[in-house]
Write a protein that holds these residues in place. Sequence first.
Motif, PDB file in Angstrom:
ATOM      1  N   PRO A   1      14.370  11.622   1.531  1.00 38.59           N
ATOM      2  CA  PRO A   1      13.441  10.528   1.713  1.00 38.59           C
ATOM      3  C   PRO A   1      12.818  10.410   0.241  1.00 38.59           C
ATOM      4  CG  PRO A   1      13.033  11.970   3.403  1.00 38.59           C
ATOM      5  CD  PRO A   1      13.929  12.714   2.392  1.00 38.59           C
ATOM      6  N   ARG A   2      12.203   8.978   0.108  1.00 40.83           N
ATOM      7  CA  ARG A   2      11.571   8.861  -1.262  1.00 40.83           C
ATOM      8  C   ARG A   2      10.254   8.383  -0.870  1.00 40.83           C
ATOM      9  NH1 ARG A   2      15.532   5.003  -4.644  1.00 40.83           N
ATOM     10  NH2 ARG A   2      14.302   5.863  -6.313  1.00 40.83           N
ATOM     11  N   SER A   3       9.363   8.461  -1.940  1.00 39.45           N
ATOM     12  CA  SER A   3       7.987   8.336  -1.799  1.00 39.45           C
ATOM     13  C   SER A   3       7.740   6.967  -2.547  1.00 39.45           C
ATOM     14  CB  SER A   3       6.969   9.349  -2.389  1.00 39.45           C
ATOM     15  OG  SER A   3       5.716   9.023  -2.033  1.00 39.45           O
ATOM     16  N   GLY A   4       7.020   5.827  -1.758  1.00 37.01           N
ATOM     17  CA  GLY A   4       6.658   4.749  -2.588  1.00 37.01           C
ATOM     18  C   GLY A   4       5.259   4.624  -2.821  1.00 37.01           C
ATOM     19  N   VAL A   5       4.806   3.953  -4.117  1.00 38.14           N
ATOM     20  CA  VAL A   5       3.085   4.171  -4.425  1.00 38.14           C
ATOM     21  C   VAL A   5       2.943   2.570  -4.538  1.00 38.14           C
ATOM     22  CG1 VAL A   5       1.773   4.529  -6.333  1.00 38.14           C
ATOM     23  CG2 VAL A   5       3.455   6.154  -5.908  1.00 38.14           C
ATOM     24  N   ALA A   6       1.632   2.245  -3.776  1.00 37.75           N
ATOM     25  CA  ALA A   6       1.361   1.053  -3.796  1.00 37.75           C
ATOM     26  C   ALA A   6      -0.267   0.761  -4.062  1.00 37.75           C
ATOM     27  CB  ALA A   6       1.465   0.511  -2.019  1.00 37.75           C
ATOM     28  N   LEU A   7      -0.464  -0.481  -4.427  1.00 35.08           N
ATOM     29  CA  LEU A   7      -1.780  -0.690  -4.562  1.00 35.08           C
ATOM     30  C   LEU A   7      -2.592  -1.099  -3.440  1.00 35.08           C
ATOM     31  CD1 LEU A   7      -4.517  -1.229  -6.214  1.00 35.08           C
ATOM     32  CD2 LEU A   7      -3.663  -3.592  -6.622  1.00 35.08           C
ATOM     33  N   SER A   8      -3.573  -0.488  -2.733  1.00 37.62           N
ATOM     34  CA  SER A   8      -3.960  -0.763  -1.330  1.00 37.62           C
ATOM     35  C   SER A   8      -5.554  -1.014  -1.268  1.00 37.62           C
ATOM     36  CB  SER A   8      -3.501   0.229  -0.381  1.00 37.62           C
ATOM     37  OG  SER A   8      -3.859   0.065   0.851  1.00 37.62           O
ATOM     38  N   TRP A   9      -5.922  -1.904  -0.477  1.00 44.38           N
ATOM     39  CA  TRP A   9      -7.320  -2.093  -0.390  1.00 44.38           C
ATOM     40  C   TRP A   9      -7.552  -2.516   1.043  1.00 44.38           C
ATOM     41  CZ3 TRP A   9      -3.875  -5.230  -2.517  1.00 44.38           C
ATOM     42  CH2 TRP A   9      -3.789  -6.534  -2.201  1.00 44.38           C
ATOM     43  N   PRO A  10      -8.825  -2.521   1.644  1.00 48.51           N
ATOM     44  CA  PRO A  10      -9.444  -2.940   2.771  1.00 48.51           C
ATOM     45  C   PRO A  10      -9.229  -4.617   2.970  1.00 48.51           C
ATOM     46  CG  PRO A  10     -10.847  -1.241   2.200  1.00 48.51           C
ATOM     47  CD  PRO A  10     -10.001  -1.699   1.205  1.00 48.51           C
ATOM     48  N   GLU A  11      -8.367  -5.061   3.838  1.00 51.71           N
ATOM     49  CA  GLU A  11      -8.142  -6.425   3.828  1.00 51.71           C
ATOM     50  C   GLU A  11      -9.342  -7.340   3.793  1.00 51.71           C
ATOM     51  OE1 GLU A  11      -5.285  -9.600   6.212  1.00 51.71           O
ATOM     52  OE2 GLU A  11      -5.281  -7.463   6.949  1.00 51.71           O
ATOM     53  N   GLU A  12     -10.396  -6.873   4.595  1.00 52.19           N
ATOM     54  CA  GLU A  12     -11.564  -7.574   4.803  1.00 52.19           C
ATOM     55  C   GLU A  12     -12.525  -7.522   3.435  1.00 52.19           C
ATOM     56  OE1 GLU A  12     -13.386  -6.654   8.539  1.00 52.19           O
ATOM     57  OE2 GLU A  12     -11.958  -7.604   9.634  1.00 52.19           O
ATOM     58  N   ALA A  13     -12.177  -6.599   2.569  1.00 49.28           N
ATOM     59  CA  ALA A  13     -12.843  -6.322   1.284  1.00 49.28           C
ATOM     60  C   ALA A  13     -12.401  -6.809   0.121  1.00 49.28           C
ATOM     61  CB  ALA A  13     -13.368  -4.945   1.365  1.00 49.28           C
ATOM     62  N   THR A  14     -11.392  -8.005   0.226  1.00 49.90           N
ATOM     63  CA  THR A  14     -10.866  -8.520  -0.963  1.00 49.90           C
ATOM     64  C   THR A  14     -11.767  -9.318  -1.842  1.00 49.90           C
ATOM     65  OG1 THR A  14      -8.845  -8.697   0.645  1.00 49.90           O
ATOM     66  CG2 THR A  14      -8.697  -9.719  -1.393  1.00 49.90           C
ATOM     67  N   THR A  15     -12.421  -8.553  -2.808  1.00 49.33           N
ATOM     68  CA  THR A  15     -13.319  -9.139  -3.710  1.00 49.33           C
ATOM     69  C   THR A  15     -12.579  -9.898  -4.993  1.00 49.33           C
ATOM     70  OG1 THR A  15     -13.719  -7.086  -4.885  1.00 49.33           O
ATOM     71  CG2 THR A  15     -14.872  -7.244  -2.881  1.00 49.33           C
ATOM     72  N   GLU A  16     -13.555 -10.523  -5.667  1.00 52.42           N
ATOM     73  CA  GLU A  16     -12.942 -11.023  -7.020  1.00 52.42           C
ATOM     74  C   GLU A  16     -12.443  -9.925  -7.872  1.00 52.42           C
ATOM     75  OE1 GLU A  16     -15.410 -13.787  -8.897  1.00 52.42           O
ATOM     76  OE2 GLU A  16     -15.309 -15.244  -7.210  1.00 52.42           O
ATOM     77  N   LEU A  17     -13.056  -8.840  -7.962  1.00 50.97           N
ATOM     78  CA  LEU A  17     -12.593  -7.863  -8.887  1.00 50.97           C
ATOM     79  C   LEU A  17     -11.302  -7.121  -8.379  1.00 50.97           C
ATOM     80  CD1 LEU A  17     -16.009  -6.140  -9.705  1.00 50.97           C
ATOM     81  CD2 LEU A  17     -14.740  -7.581 -10.987  1.00 50.97           C
ATOM     82  N   VAL A  18     -11.273  -7.063  -6.959  1.00 51.76           N
ATOM     83  CA  VAL A  18      -9.949  -6.863  -6.379  1.00 51.76           C
ATOM     84  C   VAL A  18      -8.855  -7.643  -7.049  1.00 51.76           C
ATOM     85  CG1 VAL A  18      -8.477  -6.427  -4.415  1.00 51.76           C
ATOM     86  CG2 VAL A  18     -10.761  -5.581  -4.503  1.00 51.76           C
TER      87      VAL A  18
END
Length: 267
Positions: free
Chosen positions: A168-185
């Motif tokens: 198996p292979r490991s994937g890396v992702a950028l993740s954040w709480p969907e309801e906290a999608t700020t301008e800086l995010v």
Amino acid sequence: MTGSQETPSFRLAYVPGATPAKWVRIWNERLPDIPLTLVQVPSTEAADVLRAGEADAGLVRLPVDRTFFSAIPLYTETTVVVVPKDHLITAADEVTLADLADEVLFHPLDDVFDWDSPPGEPAFERPATTPDAIELVAAGVGLLVVPQSLARLYHRRDVTYRPVVDAPRSGVALSWPEEATTELVEDFIGIVRGRTVNSTRGRTAAKGEAELQRTRPDQGSTRQKPAGKTAGGKGTGGKPAGRTARGRAGSAGGAKPAKRGKPRRRS
């Protein structure tokens, strides 16, 4: 963003093996007035840190809970087996899981793989962490399967690694709480996606300019048409009509302009 008077900042969590340095450098170049703070977290705790609001976004290992988090996959890592430098496996350039079937393999408690059936012979006990497991590999007690970045991160001179082609292979992702999608995010998303500065930090300005273009009386669908040619051969503004207008007017009657012949010689 909230209405607080605190200086805005951005907190980026990242798990072991993830390398945020390039994106942090671009952030500091584009948004020098907004500090970015790195928060290193164990892979098993990354989701809890983001849920608790202790970081705005994170470089995490997949999978994530898509009912709560948004995620942008970034890359997938090669899987390797960490072995002592004098192990027989080092004679091969790469191995398969079948090659490891008779080996003792460690599965630390922070193992990033969700094995349906862990390969190899199970160890007497599970090490607490990946670094603990690598110490046991160096002692010749067993082997360890990990993403390549972790093998590099915890490298020792008495161990090495080889790719496992069917693991198996490991994937890396950028993740954040969907309801906290700020301008800086959104700004950081633009950076990891390779957007230019005009399409990230200039996002708000560009949107405002688009609104302005739609409301200007002299732009878009309300733009005035050029004045047509009048009977006197001049436009309504009093200036001579252009060459194109004259050409259209001449062809409207269907008659072609006469060809100019050679001048006759006088006798």
